[in-house]
Design a protein around this motif. Sequence first.
Motif, PDB file in Angstrom:
ATOM      1  N   ALA A   1     -10.540  -3.361   7.860  1.00 44.80           N
ATOM      2  CA  ALA A   1      -9.632  -3.803   6.793  1.00 44.80           C
ATOM      3  C   ALA A   1     -10.406  -4.635   5.777  1.00 44.80           C
ATOM      4  CB  ALA A   1      -8.490  -4.619   7.394  1.00 44.80           C
ATOM      5  N   ALA A   2     -11.631  -4.169   5.490  1.00 47.86           N
ATOM      6  CA  ALA A   2     -12.489  -4.967   4.607  1.00 47.86           C
ATOM      7  C   ALA A   2     -12.779  -4.262   3.292  1.00 47.86           C
ATOM      8  CB  ALA A   2     -13.801  -5.292   5.324  1.00 47.86           C
ATOM      9  N   GLY A   3     -12.112  -3.140   3.063  1.00 48.04           N
ATOM     10  CA  GLY A   3     -12.348  -2.400   1.815  1.00 48.04           C
ATOM     11  C   GLY A   3     -11.827  -3.181   0.620  1.00 48.04           C
ATOM     12  N   LEU A   4     -12.233  -2.757  -0.563  1.00 45.28           N
ATOM     13  CA  LEU A   4     -11.830  -3.490  -1.765  1.00 45.28           C
ATOM     14  C   LEU A   4     -10.420  -3.119  -2.223  1.00 45.28           C
ATOM     15  CD1 LEU A   4     -15.151  -3.406  -3.816  1.00 45.28           C
ATOM     16  CD2 LEU A   4     -14.185  -5.321  -2.516  1.00 45.28           C
ATOM     17  N   GLY A   5      -9.930  -1.992  -1.745  1.00 45.79           N
ATOM     18  CA  GLY A   5      -8.559  -1.589  -2.113  1.00 45.79           C
ATOM     19  C   GLY A   5      -8.378  -1.428  -3.607  1.00 45.79           C
TER      20      GLY A   5
ATOM     21  N   ARG B   1      -7.630   0.974  -5.442  1.00 49.28           N
ATOM     22  CA  ARG B   1      -6.503   1.794  -5.927  1.00 49.28           C
ATOM     23  C   ARG B   1      -5.216   0.997  -6.054  1.00 49.28           C
ATOM     24  NH1 ARG B   1      -7.352   6.556  -1.759  1.00 49.28           N
ATOM     25  NH2 ARG B   1      -8.322   4.816  -0.654  1.00 49.28           N
TER      26      ARG B   1
ATOM     27  N   LYS C   1      -5.382  -4.765   1.255  1.00 47.68           N
ATOM     28  CA  LYS C   1      -4.322  -3.760   1.046  1.00 47.68           C
ATOM     29  C   LYS C   1      -3.554  -3.502   2.340  1.00 47.68           C
ATOM     30  CE  LYS C   1      -6.900   0.533   1.735  1.00 47.68           C
ATOM     31  NZ  LYS C   1      -7.410   1.754   1.173  1.00 47.68           N
ATOM     32  N   GLU C   2      -4.184  -3.826   3.475  1.00 47.26           N
ATOM     33  CA  GLU C   2      -3.521  -3.634   4.769  1.00 47.26           C
ATOM     34  C   GLU C   2      -2.343  -4.594   4.957  1.00 47.26           C
ATOM     35  OE1 GLU C   2      -6.767  -3.737   4.238  1.00 47.26           O
ATOM     36  OE2 GLU C   2      -7.461  -1.773   4.951  1.00 47.26           O
TER      37      GLU C   2
ATOM     38  N   GLN D   1     -16.939  -8.411   7.536  1.00 50.01           N
ATOM     39  CA  GLN D   1     -17.945  -7.531   6.931  1.00 50.01           C
ATOM     40  C   GLN D   1     -18.251  -8.172   5.574  1.00 50.01           C
ATOM     41  OE1 GLN D   1     -16.500  -3.778   5.459  1.00 50.01           O
ATOM     42  NE2 GLN D   1     -18.516  -2.827   5.483  1.00 50.01           N
TER      43      GLN D   1
ATOM     44  N   LYS E   1     -19.876  -2.187   2.459  1.00 52.09           N
ATOM     45  CA  LYS E   1     -20.869  -1.118   2.264  1.00 52.09           C
ATOM     46  C   LYS E   1     -20.386   0.215   2.817  1.00 52.09           C
ATOM     47  CE  LYS E   1     -24.803  -4.244   2.715  1.00 52.09           C
ATOM     48  NZ  LYS E   1     -25.874  -4.581   3.668  1.00 52.09           N
ATOM     49  N   GLY E   2     -19.096   0.315   3.067  1.00 56.13           N
ATOM     50  CA  GLY E   2     -18.566   1.595   3.533  1.00 56.13           C
ATOM     51  C   GLY E   2     -17.923   1.496   4.906  1.00 56.13           C
TER      52      GLY E   2
ATOM     53  N   ALA F   1     -18.504  -0.885   8.211  1.00 54.40           N
ATOM     54  CA  ALA F   1     -17.439  -1.731   8.778  1.00 54.40           C
ATOM     55  C   ALA F   1     -17.354  -1.517  10.292  1.00 54.40           C
ATOM     56  CB  ALA F   1     -16.095  -1.400   8.123  1.00 54.40           C
TER      57      ALA F   1
ATOM     58  N   LEU G   1      -7.320   3.502  11.012  1.00 56.47           N
ATOM     59  CA  LEU G   1      -7.269   3.082   9.613  1.00 56.47           C
ATOM     60  C   LEU G   1      -5.830   2.837   9.164  1.00 56.47           C
ATOM     61  CD1 LEU G   1      -9.839   5.446   7.868  1.00 56.47           C
ATOM     62  CD2 LEU G   1     -10.225   3.379   9.200  1.00 56.47           C
ATOM     63  N   GLY G   2      -5.678   1.788   8.379  1.00 54.06           N
ATOM     64  CA  GLY G   2      -4.354   1.435   7.874  1.00 54.06           C
ATOM     65  C   GLY G   2      -3.868   2.355   6.769  1.00 54.06           C
ATOM     66  N   ASP G   3      -4.706   3.259   6.296  1.00 58.53           N
ATOM     67  CA  ASP G   3      -4.309   4.161   5.215  1.00 58.53           C
ATOM     68  C   ASP G   3      -3.295   5.200   5.664  1.00 58.53           C
ATOM     69  OD1 ASP G   3      -6.134   2.854   3.764  1.00 58.53           O
ATOM     70  OD2 ASP G   3      -7.357   4.582   3.242  1.00 58.53           O
TER      71      ASP G   3
HETATM   72  P1  UTP Z   1     -10.849   3.313   1.786  1.00 54.36           P
HETATM   73  O1  UTP Z   1     -11.907   3.908   0.967  1.00 54.36           O
HETATM   74  O2  UTP Z   1      -9.532   3.995   1.864  1.00 54.36           O
HETATM   75  O3  UTP Z   1     -10.515   1.806   1.371  1.00 54.36           O
HETATM   76  O4  UTP Z   1     -11.401   3.027   3.236  1.00 54.36           O
HETATM   77  P2  UTP Z   1     -10.887   0.978   0.122  1.00 54.36           P
HETATM   78  O5  UTP Z   1     -12.324   1.178  -0.239  1.00 54.36           O
HETATM   79  O6  UTP Z   1     -10.446  -0.404   0.401  1.00 54.36           O
HETATM   80  O7  UTP Z   1      -9.878   1.594  -0.935  1.00 54.36           O
HETATM   81  P3  UTP Z   1     -10.067   1.996  -2.462  1.00 54.36           P
HETATM   82  O8  UTP Z   1     -10.609   3.395  -2.422  1.00 54.36           O
HETATM   83  O9  UTP Z   1     -10.998   1.012  -3.125  1.00 54.36           O
HETATM   84  O10 UTP Z   1      -8.669   1.915  -3.011  1.00 54.36           O
HETATM   85  C1  UTP Z   1     -10.721   3.325   4.442  1.00 54.36           C
HETATM   86  C2  UTP Z   1     -10.595   2.097   5.330  1.00 54.36           C
HETATM   87  O11 UTP Z   1     -11.857   1.521   5.586  1.00 54.36           O
HETATM   88  C3  UTP Z   1     -11.879   0.140   5.264  1.00 54.36           C
HETATM   89  C4  UTP Z   1     -10.737  -0.072   4.282  1.00 54.36           C
HETATM   90  O12 UTP Z   1     -10.232  -1.389   4.388  1.00 54.36           O
HETATM   91  C5  UTP Z   1      -9.737   0.996   4.718  1.00 54.36           C
HETATM   92  O13 UTP Z   1      -8.898   0.529   5.732  1.00 54.36           O
HETATM   93  N1  UTP Z   1     -13.205  -0.188   4.704  1.00 54.36           N
HETATM   94  C6  UTP Z   1     -13.746   0.576   3.723  1.00 54.36           C
HETATM   95  C7  UTP Z   1     -13.874  -1.285   5.192  1.00 54.36           C
HETATM   96  O14 UTP Z   1     -13.395  -1.999   6.092  1.00 54.36           O
HETATM   97  N2  UTP Z   1     -15.101  -1.592   4.673  1.00 54.36           N
HETATM   98  C8  UTP Z   1     -15.671  -0.843   3.680  1.00 54.36           C
HETATM   99  O15 UTP Z   1     -16.801  -1.172   3.265  1.00 54.36           O
HETATM  100  C9  UTP Z   1     -14.969   0.264   3.201  1.00 54.36           C
END
Ligand code: UTP
Length: 298
Positions: A10-14, A16, A26-27, A102, A106-107, A111, A128-130
Motif C-alpha cells: 500500500a505504498a504506491g503513489l496513487g 490516478r 489510496k487504500e 517502502q 520503486k514498483g 514493495a 492488492l487493494g486495487d
Molecule cells: P498501482 O500501480 O495500481 O498503484 O500498484 P499506484 O502506483 O499507487 O497507482 P497509480 O497508478 O499511481 O494510480 C498496485 C499496488 O501496488 C502498490 C500500490 O499501493 C497498489 O496497492 N505499490 C505500487 C507499492 O506498494 N509500491 C510501489 O512502488 C508501487
Amino acid sequence: MQVKKAVIPAAGLGTRFLPATKAMAKEMLPIVDKPTIQFIVEEALSSGIEDILIVTGKAKRPIEDHFDANIELETNLKSKGKTDLLKLVEETTDVNLHFIRQSHPKGLGHAVLQAKAFVGNEPFVVMLGDDLMESEVPLTKQLMNDYETTHASTIAVMQVPQEETSKYGIINPEGQVEKGLYNVKNFVEKPKADEAPSNLAIIGRYLLTPEIFEVLENQAPGAGDEIQLTDAIDNLNKTQRVFAREFTGKRFDVGDKFGFMTTSIEYGLKHPEIKDKLREYIIELGQELAPNENKKSE
Ligand code: UTP
C-alpha cells in the motif's frame, strides 16, 4: 507447509486519484463506508491468514490508526449507547498486523521485497487493494487450497476483454492441470492486444514461494522503470513451476476512478442503510438523463 502470512502493498503513489491521494493512501479510500484495505484484510482473515504485513509509504499513519483502538471514540460511542457503531469501530482492532515502510515507490516488486524478513522461508500471499473479489470461497483461500496440492506459486488470473490486455500482466498458458488451473509458459507485462498470448490477466492475488525474494533482489527495473512483480514471477517460473488459477467470481476494479465509482454504486445498492434510497435515486437519474430511452421501452 501451511500458508499463514499475507503481504498487502500500500505504498504506491496513487496518482490516478490525485488530489485525494496527496496526503492519504489510496487504500484508505472508502467504498460506501469501509476503506478498501479493510475489505482486503477481511478476505485474508476469512481465508485463514494469521499474520498480515502492510507495506506503507509516506501515508502510513491513517492505515495504522484505522486498525488500532481509538479509545476516545469508543468511550464517546459507549456513553451515547451507539453500540452498532461501536462494533464497527472495534472490529478492526483484533488483527495481527505488522507494518513496514517502502521508502521509495520503486514498483510493486520492490514493495513485496520489503516483506522478506517478515515472510522468512514460508509460502505467502500478496493481496492488492486495487481489486475487491466476490466469490463463495474467497480467492485467497482458493489459492491456498491449490498450494496444498501443487506446493508451488499460484497466481490468480481472470479473462479480460482482448482490447484491455495492455492494462495487465498476461499469462501465456500451456494446458490445464485441472479445470481452471493452468501451467504457464511465460508472463508478459502489459502486452498490446494483438501481441497478447491470451486474455488471462493477472488480478490482485498471488500465492508465492519464498524463492521470489532471491529473484526480486536481482530483478532489473522493467515497464515504467519500476521493479515489476510480473517480471520476477516470469523469472521464478524459469526455475520452479508457477501455476495460474482462473477466478470465476466477480471482480471489482477499484484502482481507477471509473471502477471506483461503479463499485461504490454496486456496494451502495447492497448496503442495508442506503440501498433503497440509492436505487430510487438511480432510477430517477436515469429518467432525467435519458427520458427518450424510457419512453421507447414503455
Ligand atoms: P498501482 O500501480 O495500481 O498503484 O500498484 P499506484 O502506483 O499507487 O497507482 P497509480 O497508478 O499511481 O494510480 C498496485 C499496488 O501496488 C502498490 C500500490 O499501493 C497498489 O496497492 N505499490 C505500487 C507499492 O506498494 N509500491 C510501489 O512502488 C508501487
